[in-house]
Design a protein around this motif. Structure first.
Motif, PDB file in Angstrom:
ATOM      1  N   ASP A 215      21.442  63.400  38.948  1.00  0.00           N
ATOM      2  CA  ASP A 215      22.099  62.229  38.415  1.00  0.00           C
ATOM      3  C   ASP A 215      21.849  61.333  39.432  1.00  0.00           C
ATOM      4  O   ASP A 215      21.931  61.166  40.637  1.00  0.00           O
ATOM      5  CB  ASP A 215      23.740  62.493  38.503  1.00  0.00           C
ATOM      6  N   ALA A 216      21.722  59.794  39.071  1.00  0.00           N
ATOM      7  CA  ALA A 216      21.562  58.663  40.026  1.00  0.00           C
ATOM      8  C   ALA A 216      22.730  57.613  39.237  1.00  0.00           C
ATOM      9  O   ALA A 216      22.906  57.529  38.394  1.00  0.00           O
ATOM     10  CB  ALA A 216      20.394  58.106  39.770  1.00  0.00           C
ATOM     11  N   LEU A 217      23.525  57.277  40.592  1.00  0.00           N
ATOM     12  CA  LEU A 217      24.287  55.907  40.445  1.00  0.00           C
ATOM     13  C   LEU A 217      23.581  54.642  40.439  1.00  0.00           C
ATOM     14  O   LEU A 217      22.794  54.394  41.200  1.00  0.00           O
ATOM     15  CB  LEU A 217      25.195  56.036  41.359  1.00  0.00           C
ATOM     16  N   ILE A 218      23.616  53.956  39.292  1.00  0.00           N
ATOM     17  CA  ILE A 218      23.042  52.662  38.982  1.00  0.00           C
ATOM     18  C   ILE A 218      24.260  51.582  38.787  1.00  0.00           C
ATOM     19  O   ILE A 218      25.210  51.763  38.163  1.00  0.00           O
ATOM     20  CB  ILE A 218      22.065  52.693  37.801  1.00  0.00           C
ATOM     21  N   HIS A 219      23.821  50.546  39.448  1.00  0.00           N
ATOM     22  CA  HIS A 219      24.782  49.551  39.667  1.00  0.00           C
ATOM     23  C   HIS A 219      24.358  48.452  38.089  1.00  0.00           C
ATOM     24  O   HIS A 219      23.057  48.508  38.044  1.00  0.00           O
ATOM     25  CB  HIS A 219      24.729  48.638  40.539  1.00  0.00           C
TER      26      HIS A 219
END
Lengths: 427, 427, 427, 427
Positions: A215-219
């Motif tokens: 998982d990656a947090l993307i803005h």
């Protein structure tokens, strides 16, 4: 001819049986080399590049070493001395010809390298026909993808060689000039933020550096719907882009001054007009085509000048999921970046034309572990000081690119088909 | 084959008519290239060396530029772009391919260079047949001698290339090992002092740097009757020659340390034995053959270790007048330095085998003026920081050497057939 | 002050007793250093230069090593670690601080170096007072002359340091501008040819490289009666001297292009006028003063442009016998080259102002043998790739120069007071 | 003395009024310089380092340029020439002394630099006393923090200088050897994953590169409770760490071979024992103290050898929130990394001792924009090819470090107090 062999419309490579794909890939290398003389194939344009003959031999050595010698007890190496000549960088496999001296290998001659390829191909054919594929099926896939990477390098390295030649020879005859597209402004596509899975998953082939999926947090962000063009780059230059230190990263400006960069690599000004050295020789610059052969430093400076930034690799990957996985790859036969087609609301040119610099450093994904053995050196040991590029180029073989693919180069490098797409924070 | 074309016993070159000598020289270049592939002919081993193909083209450009274009109004240049590609260092003749990048010239291809040679040869043939030779007779002689210099370079540059190849290929098959000569100690020949004329005189060809002929004062001296051998060099090494700074000139010792020199160039130690890379491939070292591929620094250090010195160029020239002008040149076909024959009271090996370092710096003779025009750059502009070598080598074409000939190299250079003969003050 | 200590009119140095000359020399080093801060004395301007503090210590180490430690059994070295710090290049005396890193020696501090000088001076004083001078008399002379050489270097190295400082500090306040001399054209003096003895003879001190005295054959020549001036150099520049490759030796032109030379070292163009950095700071260029800080390459190119040549070292030496052994040395206190006085039929400015490049390579004289032991490294090991300069400069201590003196530098070096005098063949 | 001025137990710096903190910082720079001679303060150890004198002047130039000249109309610059001398890298502020030549600035002398500091301090004092602080309050904070950064550099640069000196001088006398702690194994602390806010928030000072504060997704991880020690590093070396290419990143191994690295910087082997050059001179290696002066390449190789990895910068930041913000900073006076105290379940040594390499490249946070004007060059233009370090060192001034602080160096650099802490995926 490259185009003939890989005309558009053919089914996707990976659906076909392994052997068919393997030998088609092997043949494509020879097709790429076909327009070249033995002389062209032997010389090394610069330290970063390799001779075509070396590429042809090294890709064979790769199959010989990792598959035949490792998994076929009946296999006899073609020539024991080739391990030294054609090992690229595998420390576990012993000493090797220094990289900047690959161009000194006039011996073995081309004929012998071709015989080497043939020897390896026959042995692979026999292996595929007669043995249980379990131990080496994945390795064949690696070998195919490895050779595809070298096919792209063969073309970029030949371009480097011919660009250094005062006669500016053409690898292939120039096609009629592309019809002028109606120019369209760059459009912006908004993407929401959130936690997204990134990295490779599923059955298809991927390199080890594309995983583990995580998982990656993307803005929230915006992405341009097409690549930056030569015409836009001319505006940057006209605005003093290469003379304004405050647009540049410190290392970038040092490089501009040391190397006296004033335009992308392969651009030449003659009689007041800009020309571009290409696989079709020296050609007039096409304003509407994507800019190519720019370094990370230049891409970053351009983005700053434009008031934008480069995307991160995960922004790009999330956006790519919304775009068709097709484009101007090697299979179109164009051999050069082409202007974007009409806008359609989705990101265009995501695959093909030029690799796209991202602002992401090339680093391991969480939990990444290189494979055991010498193949562990394939990708992992380069994870420092480079930047990730995404997408693919006009020299990338059909079926080689995918949304999770991580290409990587040093920020000063320019000889590949490298370009950029702008991004920005959400409005 | 080199040896076949120039077998011993033929009459001396210069007695024959100009055209015959010209075209024999032109043919010899092709014979020298004959054993090589197009690949071998294209690659540049290092900055100091040039590709065979470049030598073949440059020598043709030389005739084209200085004779055909200058003196034959009907002559049409073969290709205008070749002036850039194949001008070596003539500033008066404009910009040129940078020397370290001669090996990038895969274009023009070999076939086109051969066609260039043919074009030039035909035009020269016509010129010789149809026109008054007065304006260009001397220039043809210069062109012949120039091409002969490049013939030697073709061989030394190929050796450099093959020595850098991990396969250590042979330019020609190895002959049976030379019969072992009975070893003889070095003998010394005394020469009286006095004022002697030195420099070229008479009708034969000489380069501008061999004149003006002038008087030189020579002090009584002794000269060794043969060259220093590999066996003697091994004794120097065994005595710590490469580890003893006080034997060396300061610049020499700096070079030894920086380059990690431990033996002459092309020597390799394998399994406890010394081998030497040669035009016959990697061969056992012949103790009785003259040492070759040593720099001025090494020659000077050896002489100091031996309690002797190198001769001056005028000592050598005066001594050479007493020796037969023959020896192991390219014409013998040996392609390597050979042991001296039995001593005979006169200096042996004065011509052929290896060029002999002298302690004389390469400087203009009193009253020297370079020729007018671009040919004035041939020799004069190199008169600094180099040392004179005398004699000739096993790669020097027959008839090219003479007692007044001044070869010159930088004190660190080793890739030519360079050796030494000892001298000392009179007893 | 330098000038005060060595005012003109004093008797020639060598007539006075050894001890007086020794300690006067030792004092002069401190006088030269007096205007400098400890900071100025510690920093190294470039690899070729050394810090003043290092010069002060090294010259003391020289006396300590070659005289006190060798000949005074009662002597206790000041600090064992100083041998490493202050040995310059004597291989026989062991490892040493690398030359380019002499400027890192902030330790030992200046005070301790001064105490070192004092310690050595006291011991020398005692030695002179109490012991038989036979074994070391000659060594004291060597030490004096060695320290005098370093005195010149102290000044040229400080100039290099201050010239690299953006504030362009002055070593000493500028004197009032020299009165403008009436300009006189260069005149030519004819010298006959013949066999002449050259090299040092007689009782006075000379370095080993000035001998053995021997006969040299000299051809008739002409020599300019004064040095080349700044005004003449401006004419060379105005005529495109630095842009015309055919005026230059090949190595010279390579250097011009690589280093972007456009004028002598220390010349600066500001607001349309040429200034020259000097020991008096940045000063207007004096057209009538001798040009200084030019390399051999530049001197040679100028001579070629002028249709002349540089003299050989023996031509210069023979001519110097006809000139008074006096001139603008350190003792005048001018600290800069001065315009020639009125012509008088004899060569002017032969001693002082600037060292004069000769076309002679720095090589051993016939029969030269370096002294035994470490002092054998003083001069002999530098006899390659350098050129001889003759005469002396405005920074050469009084009594240090003589007609047989052989100074030597590499052809690219410029930071010393180096200039030229023209010569030509006899009319 | 450093320790006296900043003894532990004092209240945290930021609680005190701005002026008090400003002048205390200014004084501390002089205290750090106090043990040094003018010579020590002038010399530049290497290109990466700067002279103490330059640090003292540059930090004053910073206040002068960004505050006094910009916000005090009555301010008169001390010396117009200092802008050239003491501008570090601000392109917007014009040309400057090239970085590798800062050590040539013997002028201005130390006294004048001290007068410059005094001049600036008086003007700042007046400004603070008399003017509305709104426009420059934040700039004073920047100036304080900037000077604190240079205080750390003063110490590391002096160490570099003294380590290059053959006398290995001590900056300060060695304290009695630290009492031997009972050795404890490294313990591991588990941290859960999740989305965490990272980056600076709140009232206190932070550099622009610490923001914007934003959410980061962190995967569960484990972190070592203390730094890697010298003893552990010795085990890595004993296991062939520096001889095993497969432990290294490719660029790292190239560096190991080119630089011949065999141990951390400043380690020396004498008589069979490892010593370490330090601010206390050459000292026996303390097995229990944290390893220092290792590059990213070495830290990464060590982690791979240990079967672990380096933490990301956000893992470190999240963990730091659980640790006391105190440690062995400059204020302890130890001037060297110290063994960890007894374990306590929380991460120890998070602040002080050595900066900790993270596997995070130094890149902009989402939404980062550099400040307007020249101060925008402070951090932003270095965001390529470097890695983030977290924590602080024994040379970091009290109150300068914090959990969000991002230090950054190139992966080959070693002269700072750089060490490492291991991390791994959650079990």
């Amino acid at each position: 001819m490259v185009a003939a062999a890989l005309a558009p419309g053919r089914p996707l490579a990976d659906a076909r049986p392994l052997g068919a794909r393997l030998f088609e890939t092997r043949r494509l290398s020879l097709e790429i080399a076909a327009p070249l003389s033995a002389e062209d194939m032997t010389v090394q344009a610069m330290d970063d590049a390799s001779p075509t003959k070396w590429h042809l031999a090294h890709t064979s050595w790769f199959f010989e070493t990792f598959i035949l010698a490792a998994h076929d007890p009946r296999y006899t190496p073609f020539d024991e001395a080739f391990a030294y000549c054609f090992n690229s960088y595998y420390e576990r496999l012993g000493a090797r010809q220094p990289r900047p001296k690959r161009g000194l290998l006039t011996w073995p001659p081309l004929d012998r390298v071709l015989a080497y390829r043939d020897h390896v191909d026959r042995a692979l054919d026999k292996l595929l026909a007669e043995q249980d594929p379990t131990p080496w099926r994945r390795l064949i896939e690696v070998g195919i993808n490895h050779e595809q990477q070298h096919q792209e390098l063969m073309l970029t390295d030949i371009l480097a060689l011919f660009a250094a030649n005062p006669l500016r020879p053409a690898y292939r005859e120039a096609p009629p000039r592309a019809r002028r597209e109606a120019r369209e402004p760059m459009r912006w596509i908004d993407f929401p933020g959130g936690v997204f899975p990134v990295g490779h998953a599923g059955d298809g082939f991927a390199f080890d550096n594309e995983g583990p999926r995580h998982d990656a947090l993307i803005h929230p962000f915006r992405l341009a719907d097409r690549l930056v063009t030569n015409g836009e780059w001319l505006a940057f230059m006209a605005d003093g882009g290469y003379e304004t230190p405050t647009l540049w990263l410190s290392d970038g400006w040092t490089t501009v001054e040391r190397e006296n960069w004033r335009a992308p690599l392969y651009w030449e000004r003659r009689d007041g007009a800009w020309l571009q050295m290409s696989l079709h020789g020296l050609q007039p610059l096409d304003d509407d085509a994507p800019v190519a052969h720019v370094s990370y430093y230049e891409a970053d400076a351009f983005a700053r000048w434009a008031g934008k930034r480069l995307p991160t690799e995960f922004e790009w990957e999330v956006a790519a999921a919304t775009a068709p996985q097709e484009g101007n790859s090697l299979a179109t036969g164009a051999l050069r970046p082409l202007p974007a087609g009409p806008s359609n609301g989705a990101p265009r040119q995501m695959f093909g034309d030029v690799w796209e610099w991202t602002q992401s450093a090339y680093l391991p994904y969480p939990g990444y572990r290189p494979p055991k053995g010498a193949l562990g050196e394939y990708n992992g040991k380069f994870m420092v000081s480079q930047h990730v590029l995404r997408g693919g180029s006009c020299a990338t073989p059909r079926g080689h690119a995918r949304a999770t693919y991580r290409n990587f180069f040093y920020p000063h490098q320019r000889w590949q088909f490298l370009g950029l797409r702008l991004a920005s924070e959400a409005a």
